[in-house]
Design a protein around this motif. Structure first.
Motif, mmCIF file in Angstrom:
data_model
loop_
_atom_site.group_PDB
_atom_site.id
_atom_site.type_symbol
_atom_site.label_atom_id
_atom_site.label_comp_id
_atom_site.label_asym_id
_atom_site.label_seq_id
_atom_site.Cartn_x
_atom_site.Cartn_y
_atom_site.Cartn_z
ATOM 1 N N VAL A 104 35.512 34.645 33.629
ATOM 2 C CA VAL A 104 36.327 35.075 34.763
ATOM 3 C C VAL A 104 35.611 34.205 35.834
ATOM 4 C CG1 VAL A 104 36.587 36.845 36.447
ATOM 5 C CG2 VAL A 104 36.951 37.229 33.881
ATOM 6 N N LEU B 39 35.576 39.763 42.296
ATOM 7 C CA LEU B 39 36.585 40.457 41.146
ATOM 8 C C LEU B 39 35.995 41.069 40.272
ATOM 9 C CD1 LEU B 39 37.695 36.865 41.587
ATOM 10 C CD2 LEU B 39 39.187 37.915 40.169
ATOM 11 N N TYR B 40 36.550 42.331 40.308
ATOM 12 C CA TYR B 40 36.193 43.377 39.329
ATOM 13 C C TYR B 40 37.034 43.906 38.137
ATOM 14 C CZ TYR B 40 32.809 43.777 43.501
ATOM 15 O OH TYR B 40 32.052 43.399 44.387
ATOM 16 N N GLY B 41 36.747 44.233 37.192
ATOM 17 C CA GLY B 41 37.526 44.800 36.223
ATOM 18 C C GLY B 41 37.974 46.140 36.276
ATOM 19 N N ASP C 275 45.890 43.694 40.320
ATOM 20 C CA ASP C 275 46.543 43.485 39.224
ATOM 21 C C ASP C 275 47.602 44.500 39.275
ATOM 22 O OD1 ASP C 275 47.172 42.331 36.526
ATOM 23 O OD2 ASP C 275 46.224 44.230 35.768
ATOM 24 N N ARG D 95 44.260 46.065 35.909
ATOM 25 C CA ARG D 95 43.205 45.661 35.047
ATOM 26 C C ARG D 95 41.976 44.907 35.779
ATOM 27 N NH1 ARG D 95 47.254 42.047 31.482
ATOM 28 N NH2 ARG D 95 47.825 41.978 33.508
ATOM 29 N N PHE D 96 42.352 44.438 36.926
ATOM 30 C CA PHE D 96 41.312 43.954 38.020
ATOM 31 C C PHE D 96 41.571 43.876 39.139
ATOM 32 C CE2 PHE D 96 43.405 39.876 38.686
ATOM 33 C CZ PHE D 96 44.155 39.659 37.578
ATOM 34 N N SER D 97 40.808 43.718 40.289
ATOM 35 C CA SER D 97 40.954 43.758 41.553
ATOM 36 C C SER D 97 40.182 42.508 42.288
ATOM 37 C CB SER D 97 40.709 45.065 42.333
ATOM 38 O OG SER D 97 41.292 46.039 41.536
ATOM 39 N N HIS E 201 42.343 49.075 41.456
ATOM 40 C CA HIS E 201 41.848 49.125 42.994
ATOM 41 C C HIS E 201 41.510 50.226 43.442
ATOM 42 C CE1 HIS E 201 46.225 49.411 43.387
ATOM 43 N NE2 HIS E 201 46.089 50.149 44.419
ATOM 44 N N THR F 98 31.607 47.745 35.541
ATOM 45 C CA THR F 98 32.498 46.909 35.158
ATOM 46 C C THR F 98 32.151 45.281 35.043
ATOM 47 O OG1 THR F 98 34.743 45.870 35.228
ATOM 48 C CG2 THR F 98 33.393 46.582 37.218
ATOM 49 N N TRP F 99 32.821 44.446 34.338
ATOM 50 C CA TRP F 99 32.438 42.977 34.704
ATOM 51 C C TRP F 99 32.599 42.738 36.045
ATOM 52 C CZ3 TRP F 99 36.378 40.566 36.650
ATOM 53 C CH2 TRP F 99 37.737 40.842 36.301
ATOM 54 N N CYS F 100 32.034 41.684 36.656
ATOM 55 C CA CYS F 100 32.307 41.188 37.953
ATOM 56 C C CYS F 100 31.974 39.770 38.068
ATOM 57 C CB CYS F 100 31.393 42.018 38.956
ATOM 58 S SG CYS F 100 29.741 41.752 38.886
#
Ligand SMILES: [Fe+2]
Length: 191
Positions: free
Chosen positions: A43, A170-172, A81, A85-87, A175, A106-108
């Motif tokens: 990402v 970005l975060y998974g 998204d 799924r992400f923001s 929002h 979450t992933w970031c």
């Protein structure tokens, strides 16, 4: 990632599995750990590849948004998204403002758009259930960094400079869940 581009750094990484006996489940855990870290790094590589035009991105924000907030760092949602799924958010850091010390739910990935941020890395101690400061890194404009979810990567970001700093994150998460679904706030050994 573009050819010749520098590798995307992750936050400090210390595997909690390395000191355990190497059973098949341990090896599976190591592979899963590597996979989720790779996802976050991918990402970040996309962020680095697509967001060279910082001015165009920042022009989407309302007037005055880049001045920040006197009470805490300001967050502006810039992309959602459609499937949740992400923001993506732009953060505005006034001098002296910083995040809490946190792992991630979450992933970031983030990129410094303007100015300089300070990133402090922490290592989680499962025995004491606390985090301990390990290193401090300066992130200049253009730095792009990733972190997978969990407590393997614990950090605090802040602006230790005299000028406003801007970063894209970005975060998974959907929002609607950014406020509670990203930071996994932890206590430190000296708290
Ligand atoms: Fe973070």
């Amino acid at each position: 990632m573009p050819t010749g581009a520098p590798p995307i750094p992750a936050c400090s990484a210390v595997s909690p599995y390395l000191s355990l006996p190497v059973t098949p489940l341990d090896r599976l855990a190591l592979d899963i750990e590597a996979t989720v870290a790779d996802c976050a790094r991918m990402v970040a590589s996309h962020v680095a590849a697509h967001l060279h035009d910082t001015d165009a991105l920042l022009a989407t924000l309302p007037p005055g948004a880049l001045l920040g907030n006197p009470d805490t760092y300001a967050r502006h949602l810039v992309h959602v998204d459609p499937l949740g799924r992400f923001s993506a958010m732009v953060l505005v850091w006034r001098p002296g403002q910083s995040s809490p010390i946190h792992g991630h739910r979450t992933w970031c990935a983030y990129r410094v758009l303007r100015g300089t941020l300070r990133e402090q890395h922490y290592q989680w101690d499962p025995a004491s259930q606390r985090a301990e400061l390990t290193t401090t890194v300066v992130r200049e404009t253009g730095s792009t960094v990733s972190a997978p979810h969990g407590l393997q990567h614990i950090h605090a970001l802040g602006n230790a400079s005299d000028d406003i700093a801007l970063s894209l994150h970005l975060y998974g998460v959907h929002h609607d869940h950014i406020a509670t679904g990203v930071n996994l706030v932890v206590q430190t050994a000296d708290a």
